[in-house]
Structures are given as structure tokens and as C-alpha cells.
Design a protein around this motif. Structure first.
Motif, PDB file in Angstrom:
ATOM      1  N   GLN A 126       0.832  -1.199   0.000  1.00 36.50           N
ATOM      2  CA  GLN A 126       0.000   0.000   0.000  1.00 36.50           C
ATOM      3  C   GLN A 126       0.874   1.260   0.000  1.00 36.50           C
ATOM      4  O   GLN A 126       1.945   1.291   0.619  1.00 36.50           O
ATOM      5  N   LEU A 127       0.406   2.286  -0.711  1.00 35.10           N
ATOM      6  CA  LEU A 127       1.104   3.564  -0.678  1.00 35.10           C
ATOM      7  C   LEU A 127       1.151   4.099   0.751  1.00 35.10           C
ATOM      8  O   LEU A 127       0.305   3.767   1.581  1.00 35.10           O
ATOM      9  N   ASN A 128       2.161   4.917   1.021  1.00 37.67           N
ATOM     10  CA  ASN A 128       2.396   5.457   2.365  1.00 37.67           C
ATOM     11  C   ASN A 128       2.608   4.346   3.391  1.00 37.67           C
ATOM     12  O   ASN A 128       2.250   4.470   4.553  1.00 37.67           O
ATOM     13  N   THR A 129       3.188   3.233   2.921  1.00 38.27           N
ATOM     14  CA  THR A 129       3.524   2.091   3.780  1.00 38.27           C
ATOM     15  C   THR A 129       4.932   1.641   3.420  1.00 38.27           C
ATOM     16  O   THR A 129       5.285   1.568   2.241  1.00 38.27           O
ATOM     17  N   VAL A 130       5.738   1.327   4.414  1.00 35.87           N
ATOM     18  CA  VAL A 130       7.107   0.896   4.174  1.00 35.87           C
ATOM     19  C   VAL A 130       7.162  -0.633   4.202  1.00 35.87           C
ATOM     20  O   VAL A 130       6.555  -1.268   5.066  1.00 35.87           O
ATOM     21  N   PHE A 131       7.870  -1.210   3.246  1.00 34.96           N
ATOM     22  CA  PHE A 131       8.071  -2.665   3.207  1.00 34.96           C
ATOM     23  C   PHE A 131       9.256  -3.018   4.088  1.00 34.96           C
ATOM     24  O   PHE A 131      10.350  -2.449   3.944  1.00 34.96           O
ATOM     25  N   VAL A 132       9.046  -3.967   5.011  1.00 37.03           N
ATOM     26  CA  VAL A 132      10.079  -4.357   5.958  1.00 37.03           C
ATOM     27  C   VAL A 132      10.216  -5.879   5.941  1.00 37.03           C
ATOM     28  O   VAL A 132       9.218  -6.605   5.962  1.00 37.03           O
ATOM     29  N   CYS A 133      11.470  -6.353   5.921  1.00 34.50           N
ATOM     30  CA  CYS A 133      11.727  -7.799   6.015  1.00 34.50           C
ATOM     31  C   CYS A 133      13.068  -7.984   6.729  1.00 34.50           C
ATOM     32  O   CYS A 133      14.126  -7.780   6.136  1.00 34.50           O
ATOM     33  N   HIS A 134      13.004  -8.358   8.019  1.00 34.80           N
ATOM     34  CA  HIS A 134      14.230  -8.557   8.793  1.00 34.80           C
ATOM     35  C   HIS A 134      14.869  -9.908   8.487  1.00 34.80           C
ATOM     36  O   HIS A 134      16.087 -10.016   8.384  1.00 34.80           O
ATOM     37  N   ASN A 135      14.056 -10.938   8.361  1.00 34.52           N
ATOM     38  CA  ASN A 135      14.594 -12.269   8.064  1.00 34.52           C
ATOM     39  C   ASN A 135      15.008 -12.364   6.600  1.00 34.52           C
ATOM     40  O   ASN A 135      14.563 -11.590   5.757  1.00 34.52           O
ATOM     41  N   SER A 136      15.852 -13.323   6.308  1.00 34.79           N
ATOM     42  CA  SER A 136      16.371 -13.455   4.950  1.00 34.79           C
ATOM     43  C   SER A 136      15.345 -14.085   4.020  1.00 34.79           C
ATOM     44  O   SER A 136      14.540 -14.924   4.426  1.00 34.79           O
ATOM     45  N   TYR A 137      15.340 -13.625   2.793  1.00 35.87           N
ATOM     46  CA  TYR A 137      14.556 -14.283   1.750  1.00 35.87           C
ATOM     47  C   TYR A 137      15.406 -14.354   0.491  1.00 35.87           C
ATOM     48  O   TYR A 137      16.324 -13.563   0.282  1.00 35.87           O
ATOM     49  N   ILE A 138      15.099 -15.328  -0.362  1.00 33.85           N
ATOM     50  CA  ILE A 138      15.961 -15.695  -1.481  1.00 33.85           C
ATOM     51  C   ILE A 138      15.202 -15.565  -2.793  1.00 33.85           C
ATOM     52  O   ILE A 138      14.030 -15.929  -2.882  1.00 33.85           O
ATOM     53  N   ILE A 139      15.893 -15.055  -3.813  1.00 30.12           N
ATOM     54  CA  ILE A 139      15.366 -15.014  -5.175  1.00 30.12           C
ATOM     55  C   ILE A 139      16.375 -15.725  -6.067  1.00 30.12           C
ATOM     56  O   ILE A 139      17.570 -15.436  -6.035  1.00 30.12           O
TER      57      ILE A 139
END
Length: 274
Positions: A126-139
Motif C-alpha cells: 500500500q502507498l504510504n507504507t514501508v516494506f520491511v523484512c528482517h529475516n532473509s529471503y531468497i530469489i
């Protein structure tokens, strides 16, 4: 192995000097390459302590935002982020690594820059929302593993202020906390004035790790098979033992003509390569 990577913080300003694109993240890349003698090796490319962000763009309703970083000897990474109605979402991730960097690719047969393009699998935010990911994820793309952790990103920042409202990645989803049995420390009822001393017990030894079955396929054929229990002994101020849990460990890698690589990620930033 445990690999070290530097964090990068990027604060892109618009024409009025207000923040329009913000990112603070850590990343590393596992890259297979062919050596001069024909063997296939896997190297680790980390962010360096000196990172630039030339070419980054704020973006608007009709133009995608672009978060771009350059580091090391000719390496770069970028993601373009599109805005749709009330959300924004990563579109494509571009990684360019330079095998002329002899510190990372000491004996690469192929010389020069190599570019890999992959679709960003993240969900809209959503706009005006920050994406946060502390744990690791893989691509994964073209046998290259891109690993991200401690990620904070917001595109199309409103009023120049990064939002305090967070959208968390699935890897950060909390699990149920175990029930804590009553102890002297947390009992709130009255205790007798005299307590018998508790019996002295030896520390519980770390149990042996569970055995996991890990395999890789090349086409329809299994090219790498390992049945093993793994325990890491990490040297710190106090030795730390870590058992690798087969139930949460993902196996990946590649098989070459003379070399096979098995990579294990247990979902808690522990990455081991064979």
C-alpha cells in the motif's frame, strides 16, 4: 560458510529536496562460474563498504521508480518499482556482475560484465507504507542466488517522510511462543520464608542434529545426493552450537561437468555451501 556483507542506505530526494525513495537493506549473491580449467565454482559477491546510487529515480504516476546501486569492481544491482492505483510493487530486478573482478572471480574463464534479469516475486504494498523484512529471503534466477535481509524500502514517499506503517514479508510472520512453565522468577504468589536449595543439574547438552536428505536434479536425473546431520560450532565469546533443521532447510545448487554445488538455507540466514 558465514559471509559478511555491508548494509546500504539510500535516500533519494526530489526537486524540492524531499525524500521520495528510501531503502536500507543488506544483500549478497551466490554466483556459479566456470574456471580456466573447466571446473564450475560458486563464489560469494557481497556489497562493499563504498556504494553509489547513480541513476536512481523517484518515479511518479506514469514513470517507474528505480533503485540502483553500484559497488565493488564494476558490479551493480537495481529494481524498478511501479505504482498502480493505491499500491506500489517491484517489477524487475537486474544484477550485473563483473568477472574481471579477480578478488571475487580469481580464475574465471569468461571475462567481463554479465547481466541477469529476474521478476520480483514480492506482493504489492500500500502507498504510504514501508516494506520491511528482517529475516532473509531468497530469489533465484539462472542458477544465481540473491539473498536479502534487514530490508526497509518505501517508494513514492509522501511529504518527504518515510512512513511508520509497515508491511511485513512472509518470512517475518511471528510463530506461536512456547508456553513458559512457572519458575521462581515469574511466580507472583507468596513464597514460604524458607526454601530448600534446588538440586544442581548439569547443563543439558545440545542434541545431535536430525538427519536430512538433500538432493539436486539435472533435468529428470538426480545429480547430487546427501544424507547428513549438520551442526555448526560458531566461535564467539561463548561457543555457539547450531543444529540445521532438515524440516526448514531448503536445498539448491547446480551440477557441472566436473563439479557439483549444494547450497543449504535454513531460513534463519544460515547458509552453507558444499
Amino acid at each position: 560458510g558465514f559471509f559478511q556483507s555491508c548494509a546500504v542506505e539510500i535516500d533519494i530526494k526530489d526537486a524540492s529536496n524531499a525524500t521520495c525513495l528510501y531503502a536500507d537493506l543488506m544483500m549478497r549473491f551466490l554466483i556459479p562460474y566456470e574456471s580456466n580449467n573447466g571446473d564450475y565454482k560458486t563464489t560469494t559477491l557481497n556489497l562493499s563498504s563504498s556504494v553509489t546510487h547513480n541513476g536512481s529515480v523517484c518515479g511518479n504516476d506514469t514513470q517507474a521508480a528505480l533503485l540502483a546501486v553500484q559497488f565493488g569492481e564494476g558490479h551493480s544491482w537495481s529494481i524498478n518499482i511501479t505504482k498502480t492505483n493505491e499500491t506500489y510493487q517491484g517489477d524487475f530486478i537486474t544484477l550485473t556482475y563483473n568477472t574481471n573482478d579477480t578478488a571475487v572471480f580469481p580464475d574465471a574463464k569468461r571475462k567481463g560484465p554479465v547481466t541477469v534479469l529476474v521478476k520480483d516475486p514480492s506482493h504489492p504494498v500500500q502507498l504510504n507504507t514501508v516494506f520491511v523484512c528482517h529475516n532473509s529471503y531468497i530469489i533465484e534466477a539462472e542458477n544465481i542466488t540473491q539473498i536479502f535481509w534487514n530490508v526497509t524500502v518505501q517508494a513514492f514517499v509522501e511529504n518527504g517522510t518515510v512512513s511508520k506503517k509497515e508491511s511485513r514479508c512472509p518470512a517475518d510472520t511471528p510463530t506461536s511462543a512456547p508456553t513458559v512453565p512457572p519458575t521462581i522468577a515469574n511466580v507472583t504468589t507468596a513464597l514460604p520464608t524458607t526454601l530448600s536449595p534446588a538440586p544442581t543439574t548439569a547443563p543439558k547438552p545440545v542434541e545431535n542434529p536430525d538427519t536430512g536428505n538433500y538432493s539436486l536434479k539435472s533435468g529428470n536425473k538426480t545429480c547430487f545426493l546427501a544424507t547428513v546431520g549438520l551442526q555448526l560450532n560458531v566461535s564467539q565469546d561463548k561457543p555457539l552450537l547450531i543444529n540445521i533443521n532438515p524440516k526448514t532447510t531448503v536445498a539448491d545448487g547446480a551440477c557441472g561437468n566436473t563439479t557439483a554445488t549444494l547450497k543449504l538455507n535454513d531460513g534463519n540466514s544460515t547458509l552453507i555451501g558444499f
